[in-house]
Design a protein around this motif. Structure first.
Motif, PDB file in Angstrom:
ATOM      1  N   ILE A   1       0.840  -1.203   0.000  1.00 12.65           N
ATOM      2  CA  ILE A   1       0.000   0.000   0.000  1.00 12.65           C
ATOM      3  C   ILE A   1       0.873   1.250   0.000  1.00 12.65           C
ATOM      4  O   ILE A   1       0.654   2.187  -0.774  1.00 12.65           O
ATOM      5  N   ALA A   2       1.880   1.273   0.863  1.00 10.48           N
ATOM      6  CA  ALA A   2       2.753   2.446   0.939  1.00 10.48           C
ATOM      7  C   ALA A   2       3.554   2.630  -0.340  1.00 10.48           C
ATOM      8  O   ALA A   2       3.707   3.751  -0.838  1.00 10.48           O
ATOM      9  N   GLU A   3       4.069   1.546  -0.900  1.00 13.60           N
ATOM     10  CA  GLU A   3       4.879   1.654  -2.107  1.00 13.60           C
ATOM     11  C   GLU A   3       4.039   2.089  -3.303  1.00 13.60           C
ATOM     12  O   GLU A   3       4.439   2.964  -4.073  1.00 13.60           O
ATOM     13  N   ASN A   4       2.878   1.487  -3.480  1.00  6.92           N
ATOM     14  CA  ASN A   4       2.005   1.878  -4.588  1.00  6.92           C
ATOM     15  C   ASN A   4       1.392   3.252  -4.367  1.00  6.92           C
ATOM     16  O   ASN A   4       1.036   3.947  -5.326  1.00  6.92           O
ATOM     17  N   GLY A   5       1.255   3.650  -3.088  1.00  5.55           N
ATOM     18  CA  GLY A   5       0.654   4.936  -2.764  1.00  5.55           C
ATOM     19  C   GLY A   5       1.644   6.060  -2.582  1.00  5.55           C
ATOM     20  O   GLY A   5       1.254   7.167  -2.197  1.00  5.55           O
ATOM     21  N   ALA A   6       2.951   5.792  -2.863  1.00  6.84           N
ATOM     22  CA  ALA A   6       3.999   6.821  -2.741  1.00  6.84           C
ATOM     23  C   ALA A   6       4.052   7.424  -1.346  1.00  6.84           C
ATOM     24  O   ALA A   6       4.374   8.598  -1.167  1.00  6.84           O
ATOM     25  N   GLY A   7       3.724   6.598  -0.330  1.00  2.35           N
ATOM     26  CA  GLY A   7       3.798   7.051   1.052  1.00  2.35           C
ATOM     27  C   GLY A   7       4.881   6.327   1.816  1.00  2.35           C
ATOM     28  O   GLY A   7       5.866   5.848   1.233  1.00  2.35           O
TER      29      GLY A   7
END
Length: 530
Positions: free
Chosen positions: A236-242
């Motif tokens: 989620i963080a990697e795909n969401g640039a977070g």
């Protein structure tokens, strides 16, 4: 490791933000300068350096080089509290039944209230709570009545299952209601469990997250305890640039929330986009610091003041009789967070050649060679962790054994402390893997190891080695642990000073660990931090 063939553009989209960001920085690094060994550019938001393990290559021979991109956003690049862009934030809180355990929900509520208090009236905040049902506890609004927001948060109780995706996307909806590209738009997702209601398939969840990112909303994820799916939360963080955070104990939530907001408000470069057009001189490129394909066009996220990233590329270059080789063109566009101005640059990339073998050998950059070895080791280590998670402990141990032998040889050949620290880390992790028998022990090992490897993808290795000059949350935890052991009475300020080095040295002496004042894997393990 994937090999990417050039055919005028790079293969396909879907690559993680970090590589795109790194390649963007290559653009900055080469702009306006033509040095063979190191190219640098200071922009309004970034200091960037690109180095080669072989800045000079043999003429007329095909060769393989490593390209290391280092980027640092200076603290001075941040305009300060008064001039920062407004924040448009949604906090998405898990209130499922498991959050009752160990007081997790109470800690989460305190942390959420702290985060609200760190905002001011120019900022907007929404609070979304979810279990199998989803509720907007506080619709997105300027932070003008913190007391009422606190009251709403205090009313949360645990119940039900976990519709993680539904809660997360409701948070995205709240941010989009008042979306402004000039602001800092972020969803922060907290969960202690598995996605077992609503959309649960990881690929479908990743698609939703990428859609939010295309719309301009970044998503950070915080996994709490030992029962959540770390692969999902990291994706989620990697795909969401977070950002992705593993929180071992609920008492750490508040500090993680604070760190997340601190990095958000210090954003200096936003909405970074990259296009790379490779020339015929490049026959293939391996991204050894990341597990991803390379796109020809990608939106790559943001960078904050004080942040440093390293990315390593392995490039196969065709031989030529020319004195220099044109590697291709890079195009980069991003928004300067301070001025709001769009920045775009198109520059050529070149290498120098020589017929003098001795000159080529002398030009070798040992620093890049070591970093390339570390990135390569981390890819193998990640494969070992995956094998262990899949139940193939024999393959996992075999991979680590072979890797340890390789790193030991490299450390002896290059006499570099970074490789010695990596060897120590591999020794500690093999031991931890061998004794992690109970499910809780296995889960703790996997989450901790994956967190360190996640950070290492961009060259951040504070998870297994801290020394003088380092700063940040990991140093705070070191200071706290040494305080609890009676070896540190100084401030908990996240700064690795000479005094802290002396305290670490004293602790190492007491524990029978090699005394060097560096908090490596063995020292961190004895402090309960590894």
């Amino acid at each position: 490791m994937q090999t990417l063939k050039f055919d005028g553009r790079l293969a396909r989209a879907g690559f993680l933000a970090a590589l795109g960001f790194a390649l963007m920085l290559v653009v900055g690094a080469f702009a306006g300068k033509a040095k063979a060994e190191v190219d640098a550019l200071d922009t309004a938001a970034l200091d960037t350096k690109v180095s080669y393990d072989q800045p000079l290559i043999k003429r007329s021979e095909s060769t393989t080089i490593h390209l290391m991109i280092e980027v640092h956003s200076p603290r001075e690049a941040w305009p300060g509290t008064q001039d920062r862009p407004p924040v448009n934030l949604a906090l998405v809180l898990d209130r499922s039944g498991s959050m009752e355990d160990k007081g997790k929900l109470e800690y989460a509520k305190r942390a959420a209230k702290l985060m609200v208090d760190l905002l001011d009236p120019r900022d907007r905040v929404a609070i979304v709570e979810y279990d199998d049902r989803i509720n907007v506890l506080w619709p997105s609004a300027p932070v003008e009545n913190a007391r009422e927001i606190h009251r709403r948060i205090d009313g949360l109780t645990s119940r039900g299952s976990t519709n993680l995706t539904g809660g997360m996307m409701r948070g995205v909806d709240e941010v989009l209601k008042h979306f402004d590209r000039s602001e800092l738009n972020r969803v922060v997702l907290l969960s202690d469990g598995l996605a077992n209601q609503g959309i649960t398939d990881p690929y479908d969840i990743a698609r939703e997250v990428r859609g939010a990112r295309r719309d301009g909303v970044r998503i950070s994820s915080i996994g709490l305890g030992l029962d959540y799916d770390e692969n999902l939360m990291q994706a989620i963080a990697e795909n969401g640039a977070g950002n992705y955070h593993y929180v071992e104990h609920p008492s750490q939530i508040a500090r993680i929330f604070e760190e997340e907001l601190s990095t958000l408000v210090r954003t200096t470069a936003r909405d970074i986009k990259l296009r790379l057009n490779g020339s015929g001189a490049i026959t293939s490129i391996d991204v050894i610091s990341l597990e991803s394909d390379t796109p020809d066009n990608v939106s790559v996220g943001d960078m904050f003041a004080g942040e440093t990233q390293r990315i390593m590329l392995k490039v196969d270059v065709a031989g030529t009789d020319a004195a220099s080789i044109a590697l291709g063109d890079l195009e980069m566009a991003y928004t300067d967070a301070r001025s709001g101005k769009e920045q775009t640059t198109v520059v050529p990339l070149t290498l120098k050649t020589s017929t003098d073998a001795a000159a080529v050998k002398k030009a070798r950059n040992e620093d890049v060679v070591v970093e390339a070895a570390l990135f390569d080791a981390e890819r193998t280590q990640l494969a070992a962790v995956a094998a262990y998670e899949a139940g193939d402990t024999a393959r996992a141990d075999g991979l680590l054994e072979e890797l340890s032998a390789r790193v030991e040889t490299q450390a002896a050949d290059m006499d570099d402390g970074r490789l010695s620290a990596k060897l120590e880390a591999l020794t500690v992790e093999r031991e931890q893997m061998s004794v992690a028998g109970a499910p809780a022990e296995r889960s703790a090992y996997l989450k901790s190891s994956k967190q360190r490897l996640y950070q290492a993808k961009s060259g951040k290795r504070a998870g297994y080695q801290l020394q003088v000059g380092d700063e940040g949350l990991e140093v705070e935890r070191l200071q706290t642990a040494l305080t609890n052991k009676g070896f540190w009475s100084g401030p908990i300020d996240g700064k690795y000073t000479d005094d802290l080095e002396e305290a670490v040295d004293e602790f190492q002496a007491a524990e029978g660990i090699k005394q060097d004042g560096v908090a490596g894997p063995s020292t961190l393990q004895n402090l309960g931090l590894y």
